[in-house]
Each structure stands twice: as structure tokens, then as C-alpha cells.
Motif scaffolding. Structure first.
Motif, PDB file in Angstrom:
ATOM      1  N   LYS A  75       0.815  -1.220   0.000  1.00  0.00           N
ATOM      2  CA  LYS A  75       0.000   0.000   0.000  1.00  0.00           C
ATOM      3  C   LYS A  75       0.845   1.265   0.000  1.00  0.00           C
ATOM      4  N   ASN A  76       2.176   1.099  -0.051  1.00  0.00           N
ATOM      5  CA  ASN A  76       3.076   2.259  -0.043  1.00  0.00           C
ATOM      6  C   ASN A  76       2.798   3.177   1.150  1.00  0.00           C
ATOM      7  N   THR A  77       2.604   2.565   2.296  1.00  0.00           N
ATOM      8  CA  THR A  77       2.211   3.344   3.461  1.00  0.00           C
ATOM      9  C   THR A  77       2.997   2.908   4.692  1.00  0.00           C
ATOM     10  N   VAL A  78       3.390   3.893   5.478  1.00  0.00           N
ATOM     11  CA  VAL A  78       4.018   3.629   6.768  1.00  0.00           C
ATOM     12  C   VAL A  78       3.094   4.197   7.851  1.00  0.00           C
ATOM     13  N   TYR A  79       3.060   3.513   8.983  1.00  0.00           N
ATOM     14  CA  TYR A  79       2.161   3.883  10.067  1.00  0.00           C
ATOM     15  C   TYR A  79       2.934   4.164  11.351  1.00  0.00           C
ATOM     16  N   LEU A  80       2.324   4.963  12.199  1.00  0.00           N
ATOM     17  CA  LEU A  80       2.855   5.163  13.537  1.00  0.00           C
ATOM     18  C   LEU A  80       1.686   5.036  14.504  1.00  0.00           C
ATOM     19  N   GLU A  81       1.657   3.912  15.204  1.00  0.00           N
ATOM     20  CA  GLU A  81       0.644   3.678  16.223  1.00  0.00           C
ATOM     21  C   GLU A  81       1.139   4.276  17.528  1.00  0.00           C
ATOM     22  N   MET A  82       0.366   5.189  18.092  1.00  0.00           N
ATOM     23  CA  MET A  82       0.776   5.875  19.305  1.00  0.00           C
ATOM     24  C   MET A  82      -0.238   5.564  20.404  1.00  0.00           C
ATOM     25  N   SER A  83       0.239   5.094  21.513  1.00  0.00           N
ATOM     26  CA  SER A  83      -0.643   4.797  22.634  1.00  0.00           C
ATOM     27  C   SER A  83      -0.112   5.472  23.892  1.00  0.00           C
ATOM     28  N   SER A  84      -0.924   5.481  24.921  1.00  0.00           N
ATOM     29  CA  SER A  84      -0.567   6.129  26.190  1.00  0.00           C
ATOM     30  C   SER A  84       0.002   7.518  25.943  1.00  0.00           C
ATOM     31  N   LEU A  85      -0.688   8.252  25.115  1.00  0.00           N
ATOM     32  CA  LEU A  85      -0.181   9.570  24.727  1.00  0.00           C
ATOM     33  C   LEU A  85      -0.101  10.513  25.920  1.00  0.00           C
ATOM     34  N   LYS A  86       0.908  11.368  25.879  1.00  0.00           N
ATOM     35  CA  LYS A  86       1.162  12.335  26.929  1.00  0.00           C
ATOM     36  C   LYS A  86       1.133  13.742  26.339  1.00  0.00           C
ATOM     37  N   PRO A  87       0.866  14.740  27.160  1.00  0.00           N
ATOM     38  CA  PRO A  87       0.893  16.116  26.638  1.00  0.00           C
ATOM     39  C   PRO A  87       2.220  16.465  25.964  1.00  0.00           C
ATOM     40  N   GLU A  88       3.313  15.899  26.441  1.00  0.00           N
ATOM     41  CA  GLU A  88       4.613  16.201  25.837  1.00  0.00           C
ATOM     42  C   GLU A  88       4.792  15.554  24.464  1.00  0.00           C
ATOM     43  N   ASP A  89       3.842  14.725  24.040  1.00  0.00           N
ATOM     44  CA  ASP A  89       3.870  14.188  22.677  1.00  0.00           C
ATOM     45  C   ASP A  89       3.270  15.175  21.671  1.00  0.00           C
ATOM     46  N   THR A  90       2.719  16.267  22.155  1.00  0.00           N
ATOM     47  CA  THR A  90       2.134  17.273  21.276  1.00  0.00           C
ATOM     48  C   THR A  90       3.195  17.845  20.345  1.00  0.00           C
ATOM     49  N   ALA A  91       2.927  17.779  19.047  1.00  0.00           N
ATOM     50  CA  ALA A  91       3.892  18.234  18.044  1.00  0.00           C
ATOM     51  C   ALA A  91       3.280  18.053  16.663  1.00  0.00           C
ATOM     52  N   VAL A  92       3.955  18.607  15.687  1.00  0.00           N
ATOM     53  CA  VAL A  92       3.676  18.260  14.295  1.00  0.00           C
ATOM     54  C   VAL A  92       4.546  17.056  13.962  1.00  0.00           C
ATOM     55  N   TYR A  93       3.920  16.019  13.455  1.00  0.00           N
ATOM     56  CA  TYR A  93       4.620  14.778  13.127  1.00  0.00           C
ATOM     57  C   TYR A  93       4.856  14.701  11.624  1.00  0.00           C
ATOM     58  N   TYR A  94       6.086  14.369  11.274  1.00  0.00           N
ATOM     59  CA  TYR A  94       6.506  14.292   9.884  1.00  0.00           C
ATOM     60  C   TYR A  94       6.994  12.884   9.554  1.00  0.00           C
ATOM     61  N   CYS A  95       6.686  12.443   8.343  1.00  0.00           N
ATOM     62  CA  CYS A  95       7.320  11.225   7.860  1.00  0.00           C
ATOM     63  C   CYS A  95       8.405  11.605   6.859  1.00  0.00           C
ATOM     64  N   ALA A  96       9.384  10.736   6.745  1.00  0.00           N
ATOM     65  CA  ALA A  96      10.525  10.992   5.881  1.00  0.00           C
ATOM     66  C   ALA A  96      10.968   9.691   5.235  1.00  0.00           C
ATOM     67  N   ALA A  97      11.632   9.823   4.091  1.00  0.00           N
ATOM     68  CA  ALA A  97      12.047   8.642   3.334  1.00  0.00           C
ATOM     69  C   ALA A  97      13.419   8.848   2.730  1.00  0.00           C
ATOM     70  N   ARG A  98      14.145   7.744   2.652  1.00  0.00           N
ATOM     71  CA  ARG A  98      15.445   7.780   1.979  1.00  0.00           C
ATOM     72  C   ARG A  98      15.796   6.361   1.531  1.00  0.00           C
ATOM     73  N   ILE A  99      16.381   6.266   0.358  1.00  0.00           N
ATOM     74  CA  ILE A  99      16.880   4.978  -0.108  1.00  0.00           C
ATOM     75  C   ILE A  99      18.055   4.589   0.781  1.00  0.00           C
ATOM     76  N   SER A 100      17.933   3.433   1.438  1.00  0.00           N
ATOM     77  CA  SER A 100      18.983   3.020   2.363  1.00  0.00           C
ATOM     78  C   SER A 100      18.801   1.556   2.721  1.00  0.00           C
ATOM     79  N   ASN A 101      19.921   0.924   3.069  1.00  0.00           N
ATOM     80  CA  ASN A 101      19.869  -0.441   3.578  1.00  0.00           C
ATOM     81  C   ASN A 101      20.022  -0.492   5.091  1.00  0.00           C
ATOM     82  N   ILE A 102      20.175   0.678   5.707  1.00  0.00           N
ATOM     83  CA  ILE A 102      20.301   0.724   7.162  1.00  0.00           C
ATOM     84  C   ILE A 102      19.294   1.719   7.724  1.00  0.00           C
TER      85      ILE A 102
END
Length: 123
Positions: A75-102
Motif C-alpha cells: 500500500k506504499n504506506t508507513v504507520y505510527l501507532e501511538m498509545s498512552s499519549l502524553k501532553p509532551e507528545d504534542t507536536a507536528v509529526y513528519y514522515c521521511a524517506a530515503r533509499i537506504s539499507n540501514i
């Protein structure tokens, strides 16, 4: 390459949320994917990364045990499941990609970025 992050929102402390990042214009399985976040007035920080196949992952200490990164290469999709969220998790979340083997944890090593999705956790 286009990365479209979604799934952010306003939740209460202790709640869960799942972010998605849909990728297009690339051979997704060639790319290591990462999640980063940036809170107001703070530097962008690493959250999680996942290998090309999904077999390997690595997390920031602050989210270890609460967040889970996964991917669906069909599906060409990456997910981030977040649980037990805290106020300090407040932010803008970004995904990023790079060709890499590591796995990649440094923001400057990624050359493709999504537009970000806001996550706000109220106390």
C-alpha cells in the motif's frame, strides 16, 4: 516523491492515535522510512524508523514501548501507532524517506519529507 501524512488530531492524555504516511512517486520498498516530530519552539526530533522490509525498527527512548512503527509495502504506506499519549507528545509529526539499507535516525540524512500532521494531547 510525495509523502502525505495524515491521522493527527486532538486527543486526551492516555488515548491512542494512528498516523499514516502514504508515499507516491517512488519504489517504496527501496526506502527506509522515519517519523519525526517538532513541538513549538523546539528542534525537530527523531521518533522512529523502520527498515525497507519492516523487519527492523528503532525508537527514540521517549516513545519506546508506547509507539509502534509499521509499514505495508503493498500500500506504499508507513504507520505510527501511538498509545498512552502524553501532553509532551504534542507536536507536528513528519514522515521521511530515503533509499537506504540501514536504519536512519538523523533528520539531515533523509531527503524526502511529508508536510506534517498535528497531534495535540490535552492533559
Amino acid at each position: 516523491v510525495q509523502l502525505q501524512a495524515s491521522g493527527g488530531g486532538l486527543v486526551q492524555a492516555g488515548d491512542s492515535l494512528r498516523l499514516s504516511c502514504a508515499a507516491s512517486g517512488l519504489t517504496f520498498s527501496n526506502y527506509v522510512m522515519g517519523w519525526f516530530r517538532q513541538a513549538p519552539g523546539k528542534e525537530r526530533e527523531f521518533v522512529a524508523t523502520i527498515s525497507r522490509t519492516g523487519a527492523s525498527t528503532f525508537y527514540a527512548h521517549s516513545v519506546q514501548g508506547r509507539f509502534t512503527v509499521s509499514r505495508d509495502n503493498a500500500k506504499n504506506t508507513v504507520y505510527l501507532e501511538m498509545s498512552s499519549l502524553k501532553p509532551e507528545d504534542t507536536a507536528v509529526y513528519y514522515c521521511a524517506a530515503r533509499i537506504s539499507n540501514i536504519l536512519i535516525v538523523r533528520a539531515y540524512e533523509y531527503d524526502n519529507w511529508g508536510q506534517g500532521t498535528q497531534v495535540t494531547v490535552s492533559a
